[in-house]
Structure formats: C-alpha cells, structure tokens
Design a protein around this motif. Structure first.
Motif: not given
Ligand SMILES: NC(=O)c1ccc[n+]([C@@H]2O[C@H](COP(=O)([O-])OP(=O)(O)OC[C@H]3O[C@@H](n4cnc5c(N)ncnc54)[C@H](O)[C@@H]3O)[C@@H](O)[C@H]2O)c1
Ligand SMILES: [Zn+2]
Length: 402
Positions: A351, A354-355, A357-358, A364
């Motif tokens: 996970q 994704e963090e 990328r955020e 990404l």
C-alpha cells in the motif's frame, strides 16, 4: 498568454475578461559548510554566515533534547558564542530544548513550543533561528520558523548522519498529521546549513549508520565512486574507533555534495514534477517506518527499501544482479540488517506504493537504477514480482541467488 500589467489605465479593455500575467524568479544561494566544533572560540563559520544587519541580530536557538542530553554543554556554548559576538548578535532567550526524534513531528507540541518561543523572544523576519538537531527536530522547528511571521531566517545545524548527508540539506520541512508522514510542511530553504561533524560522535549506533543508507542510495543512483569509498571504509565506519569520524566525514561530504547538487542543479528544487529521483527505496521505507510506529529508523528502513527495489529491478530484468548484490552487501557490511519483522505482510506493505504516488500527486513514478550510477524509473509495478522481491529480502536472499 495574457499581457503583463502596465502603468496605463485599462479602460479600453473588456474588464470582465481581463487577465494579467507576470513572471518573477528569486535567486537563492544555498550555503552548506562542514566544520568541527562550530561553537569553539577559534571557529568563524557561523559568524561568516550571519546576515548583514544594521541592528544587533536577535537569535533564538532550538536544541534537540537527545543532542542536549548527550552534550549537556551545548546550550551554554551557544550562549557563550552569542556573548562573544555581542557586537553583532543578541541571544533573545535561553536556548529552547525540544523533544528529539520522530516524536517531534508527531502532533503539534514541538511546532507550538517553537512558534511560541519565536513569538515571546521577539524574533522577526530580520532575526535568526538556529536549529540544532536530527532531521525530525530540523523538520518540526523548521516548519514553525517557516510559518511564524510567514517565515523567519533559519540556520540549521544537523546533528545526525542522516541529517548531515541528506535531510538537513534539503529545502523543506514537515510534521506528521492525520496519520500521514510529512503531511503538513513547507518548502523553505534555510539561510545556511552548518554540518558540525564533531556532533556525530555521540550518536547511538542506529543513528550513526542512519545516513549511510542514504549515502549508499545516492551513490547507487549517481556516483559509483562513492559506493567504492563506502565499501573501502565499511569496517572503519562500523567499528566506531578513533578513525571512524574521519571516514564518516568523507562519506558525509560526498553524500551532501550529491544531494546538494540534486537540489541546485536538478531543476526541480521544489518538487513540482511527478518524479522524486532520489527516493530510491523510499516508498517501502516510509511504509515500514509507519508500520513499526516509527520504532524502525528512517535509515534502517531505507536500507530495507533499497534491498526491495533493487531486487525488484533485477527480477524485471532492468538491473544486473551483480550490481544489486554489491549495493546490498555494502549495506550489510556497514551494519544494516535487511531482514525485518515488518516484512511479514507484503500486501499491506505494498500500500506504500499508492501512498507514495498520492504524496506527489499525478502519475506513479518509482525510481530505480539500470546500472550503478544510472537512474531509471518505472510507472507501473508488477505486484506479483514485487511480492516476490519482498519475500526474497525477508528470507535474506541476495538478488544473484534468487
Ligand atoms: N526535510 C527533509 O528533506 C527530510 C529528508 C529526509 C528525512 N527527513 C526526516 O528526518 C527524520 C529522521 O531524522 P534523523 O535520522 O536525523 O533522526 P531523528 O531526528 O529522529 O534523531 C534520532 C535520535 O537521535 C537523537 N540525536 C540527534 N542528534 C544527536 C547527537 N548528535 N547525539 C546523540 N543523539 C542525537 C535525537 O534526539 C533522536 O533521539 C525523519 O522524520 C524524516 O522524515 C526530512
Ligand atoms: Zn530518506
């Protein structure tokens, strides 16, 4: 493109659709100095960096509690330094000691204590805040200084290897909030950074080696000669004898130089692009740190993250296994362990992708290398392969073995 604002009245325009654009740029001199015993009588590094001022410069010093515990003489030596230079500066308050370590960034306490001290000491934009500490204190107190009066001047005195070779040289600060690492912060270049390497001798082993994973990271990305230097000095660095500070200083100077070069010449000091090329191994590192509730240090987490990303790069055929092996062996030789109980749940760990990328927003971009000294990046991750890479690291396998 809209026209720049002019002196003439704009009465002949369609005012409802008026647009003005104007560009400006700000020239910034990013100043980094290495020294030993910065507060000593015969050391003029700080004096030379003081900003010009018609009046006496008001100074507030903020000191990391872990640093102060190990160097109880430091607050007094700051006070004495200010007294010796009372033609130019005045110490506006007793040095403020704030909690060291990640605790400084969790919640508002350190931010508030520092902002309060800036307010009550009458520190203004023409004054100066000196911050002595690890990356966490530099981040938390730096964020307070960056927001007080919309930004007061700061000189940083990083006191860990991670901060001297990496974190302290950057132009940003942050605290953790709403469960997210570095969620609140700002880009705010310090007036100068003074790396007093003598401070490093009181570090515990974890934070002594902490900056070496970032140095090995930047060496893998940009400079194989630095990797060679670290390999050659690995035993001396790990043993912590009377030659170790010299060796660490050599590595810190090179690591700092490469990080600084990235900021001043990399073309993206304020990280407006999707990529963060120096963040090799960092998506996993950030997630591991959070999973461990920050019991795992950033340096130790980066070592594991490097292991995962370089193993992944070899598994997808973008990096030769021998190159990855060399980096992993170097990490282990200077004292890191790549195996960790926090690697037990690859799905949960992933996970972090994704963090990552955020935090940057947009597409990404995971930095990798295609050979030692040659950065590479990917925009997609093959989950099955990444899980296999995590599993290989968990089992202590080297890339060439697996
Ligand atoms: N702003 C940035 O660009 C940037 C970049 C990378 C990392 N960081 C941040 O840096 C933080 C990690 O920093 P760190 O690795 O320097 O650790 P740290 O700031 O957490 O400090 C580690 C420990 O060492 C103690 N300490 C500090 N100096 C000491 C000394 N000379 N002698 C004895 N003890 C000392 C501290 O009190 C603390 O207990 C993380 O929060 C990370 O997010 C910021
Ligand atoms: Zn880092």
């Amino acid at each position: 493109m809209a026209s720049p604002p002019s002196q003439a009245l704009a009465l002949d325009r369609d005012l409802a659709h008026t647009e003005f654009d104007g560009s400006f740029s700000v020239e910034w001199l990013h100043q980094l100095r290495f020294t030993r015993e910065a507060m000593a009588d015969d050391n003029s590094v700080l004096e030379q960096l003081l900003p010009d001022s018609d009046d006496q410069l008001r100074i507030l010093a903020v000191v990391d509690s872990g640093l102060a515990e190990n160097r109880p003489e430091l607050p007094d030596s700051i006070t004495s330094w200010c007294k010796r230079h009372d033609d130019r500066v005045t110490l506006a308050a007793k040095p403020l000691i704030i909690t060291g370590g990640e605790q400084a960034k969790n919640g508002w306490d350190s931010y508030e204590t520092t902002a309060q001290a800036i307010a009550s000491a009458g520190i203004c934009r023409r004054s100066l805040v000196l911050i002595f500490g690890g990356g966490a204190v530099l981040d938390a107190a730096g964020f307070a200084a960056a927001t007080a009066h919309r930004g007061v001047k700061v000189i940083r005195f990083p006191s860990t290897t991670l901060a001297q070779g990496d974190a302290g040289i950057g132009v940003k600060n942050a605290i953790n909030a709403f469960g997210m690492k570095n969620f609140l912060g700002s880009f705010s270049p310090p007036l100068a950074v003074i790396n007093d390497t003598q401070l490093l001798t009181s570090l515990d082993d974890t934070h002594w080696r902490g900056g070496l994973s970032e140095a090995i990271k930047v060496a893998a990305l940009k400079n194989p000669e630095l990797l060679q230097l670290i390999e050659d000095e690995a035993d001396v660095l790990r043993q912590r004898d009377d030659k170790s500070l010299d060796a660490m200083e050599r590595v810190m100077v090179e690591s700092a130089r490469l990080h600084m070069d990235h900021i001043v010449a990399g073309g993206d000091a304020f990280e407006t692009q999707h990529a963060r090329p120096l963040d090799l191994g960092h998506w996993a590192a950030h997630r591991l740190e959070a999973r461990s509730d920050w019991t795992l240090s950033h340096g130790d987490a980066v070592a594991i993250g490097l292991g995962i990303d370089l193993t992944y790069a070899t598994m997808i055929g973008r990096l030769e296994a021998q190159a990855a092996d060399r980096v992993l062996k170097c990490l282990i030789k200077v004292g890191f362990s790549l195996q960790s109980p926090w690697l037990d749940d690859p799905d949960e760990l992933m996970q972090g992708i994704e963090e990552f990328r955020e935090h940057l927003g947009g597409q990404l971009t995971i930095p990798l290398i295609s050979s030692l000294g040659t950065p590479d990046q990917v925009h997609e991750i093959d989950s099955a392969v990444m899980k296999a890479a995590i599993e290989a690291i968990r089992q202590g396998k080297t890339p060439s073995a697996g």
